[in-house]
Design an enzyme around this catalytic site. Structure first.
Site, PDB file in Angstrom:
ATOM      1  N   GLY A 184       0.993  -1.101   0.022  1.00 16.22           N
ATOM      2  CA  GLY A 184       0.074  -0.034   0.103  1.00 16.22           C
ATOM      3  C   GLY A 184       0.987   1.152  -0.049  1.00 16.22           C
ATOM      4  CD  GLU A 189     -14.108  11.551  -0.149  1.00 17.68           C
ATOM      5  OE1 GLU A 189     -13.255  12.768  -0.031  1.00 17.68           O
ATOM      6  OE2 GLU A 189     -13.532  10.657  -0.074  1.00 17.68           O
ATOM      7  CG  ASP A 204      -4.105   3.190   7.800  1.00 17.83           C
ATOM      8  OD1 ASP A 204      -3.526   4.151   7.812  1.00 17.83           O
ATOM      9  OD2 ASP A 204      -5.139   2.876   7.232  1.00 17.83           O
ATOM     10  CB  ALA A 231      -2.859   8.467   1.781  1.00 21.46           C
TER      11      ALA A 231
HETATM   12  C1  FAD Z   1     -12.266   4.147   1.478  1.00 28.38           C
HETATM   13  C2  FAD Z   1     -11.058   5.082   1.901  1.00 28.38           C
HETATM   14  C3  FAD Z   1     -10.861   6.174   1.705  1.00 28.38           C
HETATM   15  C4  FAD Z   1      -9.734   6.887   1.972  1.00 28.38           C
HETATM   16  N1  FAD Z   1      -9.399   8.159   1.863  1.00 28.38           N
HETATM   17  C5  FAD Z   1      -8.202   8.763   1.963  1.00 28.38           C
HETATM   18  C6  FAD Z   1      -8.121  10.151   1.711  1.00 28.38           C
HETATM   19  O1  FAD Z   1      -8.919  10.908   0.982  1.00 28.38           O
HETATM   20  N2  FAD Z   1      -6.754  10.780   1.991  1.00 28.38           N
HETATM   21  C7  FAD Z   1      -5.991  10.222   2.927  1.00 28.38           C
HETATM   22  O2  FAD Z   1      -4.797  10.549   3.098  1.00 28.38           O
HETATM   23  N3  FAD Z   1      -6.197   8.819   3.107  1.00 28.38           N
HETATM   24  C8  FAD Z   1      -7.451   8.198   2.890  1.00 28.38           C
HETATM   25  N4  FAD Z   1      -7.760   6.852   3.341  1.00 28.38           N
HETATM   26  C9  FAD Z   1      -6.693   6.252   4.194  1.00 28.38           C
HETATM   27  C10 FAD Z   1      -5.670   5.745   3.472  1.00 28.38           C
HETATM   28  O3  FAD Z   1      -5.828   5.175   2.367  1.00 28.38           O
HETATM   29  C11 FAD Z   1      -4.589   4.886   4.444  1.00 28.38           C
HETATM   30  O4  FAD Z   1      -4.219   5.550   5.478  1.00 28.38           O
HETATM   31  C12 FAD Z   1      -3.441   4.360   3.887  1.00 28.38           C
HETATM   32  O5  FAD Z   1      -3.770   3.562   2.622  1.00 28.38           O
HETATM   33  C13 FAD Z   1      -2.496   3.395   4.630  1.00 28.38           C
HETATM   34  O6  FAD Z   1      -1.516   2.821   4.086  1.00 28.38           O
HETATM   35  P1  FAD Z   1      -0.912   1.656   4.579  1.00 28.38           P
HETATM   36  O7  FAD Z   1       0.341   1.460   3.533  1.00 28.38           O
HETATM   37  O8  FAD Z   1      -0.613   1.604   6.054  1.00 28.38           O
HETATM   38  O9  FAD Z   1      -2.030   0.369   4.315  1.00 28.38           O
HETATM   39  P2  FAD Z   1      -2.733   0.196   2.991  1.00 28.38           P
HETATM   40  O10 FAD Z   1      -2.606   1.202   1.819  1.00 28.38           O
HETATM   41  O11 FAD Z   1      -4.048  -0.333   3.313  1.00 28.38           O
HETATM   42  O12 FAD Z   1      -1.913  -1.140   2.272  1.00 28.38           O
HETATM   43  C14 FAD Z   1      -1.900  -2.359   2.938  1.00 28.38           C
HETATM   44  C15 FAD Z   1      -1.242  -3.302   1.933  1.00 28.38           C
HETATM   45  O13 FAD Z   1      -1.342  -4.590   2.702  1.00 28.38           O
HETATM   46  C16 FAD Z   1      -1.804  -5.569   1.791  1.00 28.38           C
HETATM   47  N5  FAD Z   1      -1.981  -6.469   3.031  1.00 28.38           N
HETATM   48  C17 FAD Z   1      -2.796  -6.528   3.978  1.00 28.38           C
HETATM   49  N6  FAD Z   1      -2.866  -7.741   4.849  1.00 28.38           N
HETATM   50  C18 FAD Z   1      -1.855  -8.531   4.234  1.00 28.38           C
HETATM   51  C19 FAD Z   1      -1.401  -9.774   4.606  1.00 28.38           C
HETATM   52  N7  FAD Z   1      -1.871 -10.453   5.572  1.00 28.38           N
HETATM   53  N8  FAD Z   1      -0.301 -10.234   3.917  1.00 28.38           N
HETATM   54  C20 FAD Z   1       0.081  -9.553   2.591  1.00 28.38           C
HETATM   55  N9  FAD Z   1      -0.451  -8.357   2.293  1.00 28.38           N
HETATM   56  C21 FAD Z   1      -1.314  -7.662   3.187  1.00 28.38           C
HETATM   57  C22 FAD Z   1      -3.133  -5.204   1.369  1.00 28.38           C
HETATM   58  O14 FAD Z   1      -3.446  -5.911   0.394  1.00 28.38           O
HETATM   59  C23 FAD Z   1      -2.515  -3.710   1.033  1.00 28.38           C
HETATM   60  O15 FAD Z   1      -1.968  -3.690  -0.340  1.00 28.38           O
HETATM   61  C24 FAD Z   1      -8.601   6.278   2.734  1.00 28.38           C
HETATM   62  C25 FAD Z   1      -9.131   4.818   3.402  1.00 28.38           C
HETATM   63  C26 FAD Z   1     -10.042   4.308   2.566  1.00 28.38           C
HETATM   64  C27 FAD Z   1     -10.295   2.777   3.160  1.00 28.38           C
END
Ligand code: FAD
Length: 435
Positions: free
Chosen positions: A14, A171, A300, A315
């Site tokens: 992500g 949204e 997250d 994000a």
């Molecule tokens: C609907 C929605 C709208 C959003 N809108 C906004 C916005 O407008 N602005 C903003 O700043 N933030 C927004 N966010 C929040 C933002 O998307 C998150 O804060 C961000 O994606 C977190 O990044 P991350 O890398 O921690 O996790 P993520 O981006 O969620 O990535 C996690 C990754 O890990 C993978 N994964 C999960 N579990 C496993 C596992 N067990 N084994 C292997 N892979 C795994 C998943 O497939 C994914 O690719 C939104 C979130 C959602 C759900």
């Protein structure tokens, strides 16, 4: 890749995981990025897929393609099920990988506050599958309404409830209202989609609780102008196949979307350290796990304290943490002390319908069309891939001019509609009464 170089394993492709991988592009390490999906997903635009504005491929890119030029990185499709810090291995559903440095970035999913049985009736929005399921339910609801003879029975099909008044809920509700009032307005013969009821239910005293109060009020007014009913101070106490219970009020609704709570990935538990609220991993200021100087938790999944509060699950925070974890891996390799992470908040944006929104950049607060324009610019800029940027911009320009939402396809097969008592009508038959 060589066997002698330090192995950095990143779990999750992500925002955080990808930033960490890119941050190590020139480092003398072998990077392995593991994700259970083959794509990086731009979650901020998921609601557009759920409401038929964009297609899945426009907001997601194969991780393999994103990293294809990074020669020290390989990408594996696999689901991590546990992390064994004693043996330095990530256990996958079908194998395992050893690491010298580990970055865990698996994010969060929705929480139903212990009422997991609600999920079947009120899907949350986190993955492309979720978005397609919500799109399917919403579009099927209009089809069912068109076929329903009885006006009373038709109403729940034309009632859309969004639970949770954060940015995603706002949204979603705005987009549902626009689909009803504009996109579908002329597509049906018996029903008038403009009569659909869109309800946004928020347990707290105001929507967008993390925004300044004035912007919350403006957002509510903009939603109401689109025809959304906003209920605040209204906690959902029950969800089932036929609707939602909000205290003493029963709302009969066939389409319910859950945007109310988040919970960190269960993978966090296998690290064997105490967890913070919502199951996030309480990390040290340098983003490592207490007692594990080679294990970083970011995005997250991480609970990072700063100025008495927690860094928000957004994000930009995940990206900054990914970049920081990469820098700290490099420092560790050089034997230098790790640096503490510091989140730089660049502001928050939420869109409401096709030309309204609210934006809080700290030094300036915007609402209405200007906020929407800022939202559009930021989202196009951060979307991964030139093609995606181009296609999304074109699709939005088209939608802006025509109100059309071109991704209105009903795909996948859900449960058959439970309330339909009569068998499908034979071909050529007509409904018995006009709606
Ligand atoms: C609907 C929605 C709208 C959003 N809108 C906004 C916005 O407008 N602005 C903003 O700043 N933030 C927004 N966010 C929040 C933002 O998307 C998150 O804060 C961000 O994606 C977190 O990044 P991350 O890398 O921690 O996790 P993520 O981006 O969620 O990535 C996690 C990754 O890990 C993978 N994964 C999960 N579990 C496993 C596992 N067990 N084994 C292997 N892979 C795994 C998943 O497939 C994914 O690719 C939104 C979130 C959602 C759900």
């Amino acid at each position: 890749m060589t066997a002698e170089r330090p192995r950095v394993v990143i779990v999750g492709g992500g925002f955080g995981g990808l930033a960490a991988a890119r941050g190590l592009a020139r480092a003398p390490v072998d990077v392995t990025l593991v994700d259970r999906t083959n794509h990086h997903l731009f979650q901020p635009l998921l609601y557009q897929v759920a409401t038929a504005g964009l297609s899945p491929a426009e907001i997601a890119s194969p991780i393999r393609r994103i990293l294809r030029r990074q020669r020290n990185a390989r990408v594996l499709l696999g689901e991590a099920v546990a992390i064994d810090t004693a043996t330095r291995r990530v256990r996958l559903a079908d194998g395992e990988i050893g690491w010298d440095y580990l970055v865990v970035a698996v994010g969060a999913s929705h929480s139903y506050f212990g009422r997991d049985e609600w999920e079947a009736h009120a899907p949350g929005l986190k993955t492309l599958d979720d978005a397609l399921e919500i799109r399917r339910r919403a579009l099927v609801a209009y089809e069912e309404a068109e076929r329903e003879d009885d006006a009373e029975a038709r109403r729940p099909w034309l009632t859309f409830v969004v639970v949770g008044g954060g940015p995603t809920g706002v949204e979603m509700a705005g987009a549902f209202a626009e689909v009803a009032r504009h996109t579908l307005a002329r597509d049906f013969r018996r029903i008038d989609p403009r009569a659909a009821r869109v309800l946004l239910v928020e347990a707290g005293p105001r929507i967008l609780p993390t925004y300044p109060e004035g912007l919350s009020e403006k957002a509510q007014r903009q939603l109401e102008a689109l025809g959304v009913q906003v209920w605040t101070g209204a906690a959902v106490t029950g969800v089932d196949a036929s609707g939602v219970q909000v205290g003493g009020d029963r709302i009969a609704a066939r389409t319910v979307v859950w945007a109310a709570g988040v919970q960190a990935s269960p993978l966090a538990r296998s690290l064997g350290v105490p967890l913070a609220r919502a199951g996030r991993v309480r990390v040290l200021p340098d983003l490592t796990v207490p007692g594990q100087p080679a294990v970083f938790v970011i995005g997250d999944l991480a609970a990072v304290e700063q100025e008495g509060g927690l860094v928000p699950g957004v994000a930009p925070a995940a990206i900054q943490m990914g970049e920081h974890a990469a820098r700290n891996v490099l420092r560790a390799l050089r034997g230098e002390p790790l640096l503490p992470f510091r989140y730089r908040d660049k502001g928050s944006l939420a869109t409401i319908g096709r030309k309204s929104g609210v934006a809080d950049f700290g030094w300036v607060r915007l609402s209405g069309p200007l906020a929407w324009l800022a939202w559009l610019t930021v989202h196009i800029f951060f979307l991964i891939g030139f093609r995606n940027r181009f296609v999304v911009l074109f699709t939005w320009a088209w939608a802006y001019l025509t109100y059309d939402r071109s991704a209105r396809l009903i795909l996948g097969r859900g449960e058959p509609a439970p309330s339909r008592p009569s068998p499908p009508r034979p071909p050529g038959s007509t409904p018995s009464s006009a709606g």
